[in-house]
Motif scaffolding. Structure first.
Motif, PDB file in Angstrom:
ATOM      1  N   SER A 155       0.849  -1.188   0.000  1.00 26.54           N
ATOM      2  CA  SER A 155       0.000   0.000   0.000  1.00 26.54           C
ATOM      3  C   SER A 155       0.883   1.236   0.000  1.00 26.54           C
ATOM      4  N   GLN A 156       0.252   2.393  -0.072  1.00 25.06           N
ATOM      5  CA  GLN A 156       0.977   3.656  -0.087  1.00 25.06           C
ATOM      6  C   GLN A 156       0.807   4.369   1.247  1.00 25.06           C
ATOM      7  N   GLY A 157       1.922   4.868   1.786  1.00 25.09           N
ATOM      8  CA  GLY A 157       1.853   5.623   3.034  1.00 25.09           C
ATOM      9  C   GLY A 157       3.224   5.936   3.566  1.00 25.09           C
ATOM     10  N   TRP A 191       1.648   3.668   9.560  1.00 24.94           N
ATOM     11  CA  TRP A 191       1.874   2.864   8.342  1.00 24.94           C
ATOM     12  C   TRP A 191       3.199   2.129   8.425  1.00 24.94           C
ATOM     13  N   TYR A 212      -1.604   0.010   7.399  1.00 24.03           N
ATOM     14  CA  TYR A 212      -0.744  -0.477   6.323  1.00 24.03           C
ATOM     15  C   TYR A 212      -1.546  -1.232   5.259  1.00 24.03           C
ATOM     16  N   GLY A 252      -3.589   1.448   3.565  1.00 21.31           N
ATOM     17  CA  GLY A 252      -2.856   2.626   3.144  1.00 21.31           C
ATOM     18  C   GLY A 252      -3.280   3.855   3.921  1.00 21.31           C
ATOM     19  N   ASP A 253      -2.434   4.860   3.881  1.00 21.69           N
ATOM     20  CA  ASP A 253      -2.765   6.101   4.581  1.00 21.69           C
ATOM     21  C   ASP A 253      -4.015   6.764   4.013  1.00 21.69           C
TER      22      ASP A 253
END
Length: 418
Positions: A186-188, A193, A294, A297-298
């Motif tokens: 994921s993105q963060g 995260w 996580y 994602g953020d």
């Protein structure tokens, strides 16, 4: 070269091979000797080690049902044969009683036992490579306080040539990825995260089941947590943010599931139920929230709403009313403490109908969830429905045509319920 010359070459080669094998066996035996380790731990160290042992889900592979804690014997099916979890109690002959903290950390992160033999990658050392040394030492200290159990390790059923342990060194060189962290799922970049990534990717080693694998059993680092249906009877679903959102998961649903094994549209089953009971349900609220952060994602994607529609096959509807509605409700609404709802159910909504077909064929055992929650067993219908009827019932529940009689036949064949 003459025939006599070739015979001499072959004879020398065989002799050298025998000497090498005997020398390796002698070296392993000699390396396995050593002083029995005596380790002390303060109450605080003991508690921290126990928590981290739970977070790393050690009991799932090293404590057999009804067996002594951490004494091994758990069968771990793989495409290459059955591997058994080993004894990690302080027993000096069969367990880790002669391991130092350095030996333990080396085994945990490099997949090599104290005597030098290679561990099978069923022990998730590929994921554990990033474990903090302080965490490894705490787990070691906790395990060394457990009762020593003199239980021999069970023989593995790995087929040739995968039973040649020295070959694993080549596998490690090609695939273990020393110092090569997998891409995040994921993105963060928030502290939560970052903590969640450590808990999910390293300690919890979730990718060992939920990431796709390549031809040699290696993790596909380009598709972390993207789902895997090759390791066991049930498939490990896609738990990327996109995969979760497609099945309707949001932060509240995921938090409840990790903490209790149950939410409005899913019940933990099979190996995931073991993970919840022995690991995630024992984590702190902050760590569960970090895992949530996580996994989603953020900036979590919006969960997709479930459509109310079922299929329009009257025969499949009759099978549902005859076989399923008594527990799951006439409108698939479920019955609390008895059976989950099928309307909006995560497994029903999965893009791959694999797990739904397996549940229809095999049934499910009673679910002993954390706390006082229970779900009653579900019978399998392999003897009541043929391949076409199972596929039709699955498609009626899903409202599509993803399940095919051919897929049902293949899964029926694997289970032996012809």
């Amino acid at each position: 070269m003459t025939r006599v010359g070739w015979r001499r070459v072959v004879a020398w080669a065989l002799l050298l091979a025998v000497v090498w094998l005997l020398g390796s066996a002698l070296l392993q035996w000699w390396s396995s000797r050593g002083p029995v380790q005596r380790v002390t731990a303060t109450p605080e160290q003991f508690a921290r080690g126990r928590y981290l042992t739970d977070a790393a889900d050690c009991a799932a592979c090293h404590t057999a049902p009804g067996g002594a804690p951490f004494a091994g014997g758990v069968p771990l099916p793989s495409p290459f044969g059955t591997i058994h979890g080993t004894n990690i109690t302080p027993d000096p002959e069969h367990g880790i009683g002669r391991y130092t903290a350095d030996d333990f950390h080396h085994a945990l992160t490099r997949g090599e036992a104290r005597d030098g033999h290679q561990l099978y990658p069923a022990m998730p050392y590929v994921s554990y490579r990033g474990i903090a040394r302080a965490d490894s030492d705490a787990i070691y200290a906790y395990l060394m306080q457990q009762p020593a159990v003199s239980q021999p390790n069970r023989k593995n059923g790995v087929r040739f040539p995968f039973n040649i342990r020295s070959g694993i060194a080549l596998w490690n060189l090609a695939f273990a990825g020393a110092g090569d962290a997998p891409a995040p799922a994921s993105q963060g970049d928030s502290p939560a995260w970052q903590r969640g990534r450590y808990l999910v990717d390293t300690l919890g080693h979730c990718g060992e089941c939920h990431s796709p694998r390549g031809w040699a059993g290696q993790l596909d680092r380009k598709r972390p947590l993207g789902g895997n249906n090759e390791l066991g009877r049930f498939a490990a679903p896609d738990i990327t943010p996109q995969g979760l959102a497609a099945r309707g998961w949001d932060a509240a649903q995921l938090r409840a599931y990790l903490g209790t094994g149950l939410n409005a549209h899913a019940v933990a089953s099979d190996e995931m139920l073991t993970v919840v009971r022995l690991s995630t349900s024992r984590l702190s609220a902050a760590d569960l929230d970090a895992m949530n952060t996580y996994l989603l994602g953020d900036r979590p994607p919006a969960p997709r709403a479930a459509g109310p529609r079922t299929g329009n096959d009257p025969g499949a509807r009759r099978h549902y009313l005859d076989l399923c509605a008594g527990c799951h409700g006439r409108e698939r609404e479920g019955v609390p403490h008895v059976a989950p709802a099928l309307a909006g159910n995560s497994s029903v909504r999965d893009a791959d109908p694999h797990n739904l077909i397996v549940a229809l064929l095999d049934g499910l055992p009673e679910h002993d969830l954390p706390g006082l929650e229970r779900m009653q067993p579900m019978p399998g219908f392999a003897q009541d429905l043929d391949d076409r009827e199972v596929a039709a019932l699955a498609n009626w529940l899903r409202g599509d045509s993803a399940a095919t009689p051919q897929a049902v036949a293949e899964l029926r064949k694997r289970s032996g319920t012809h």
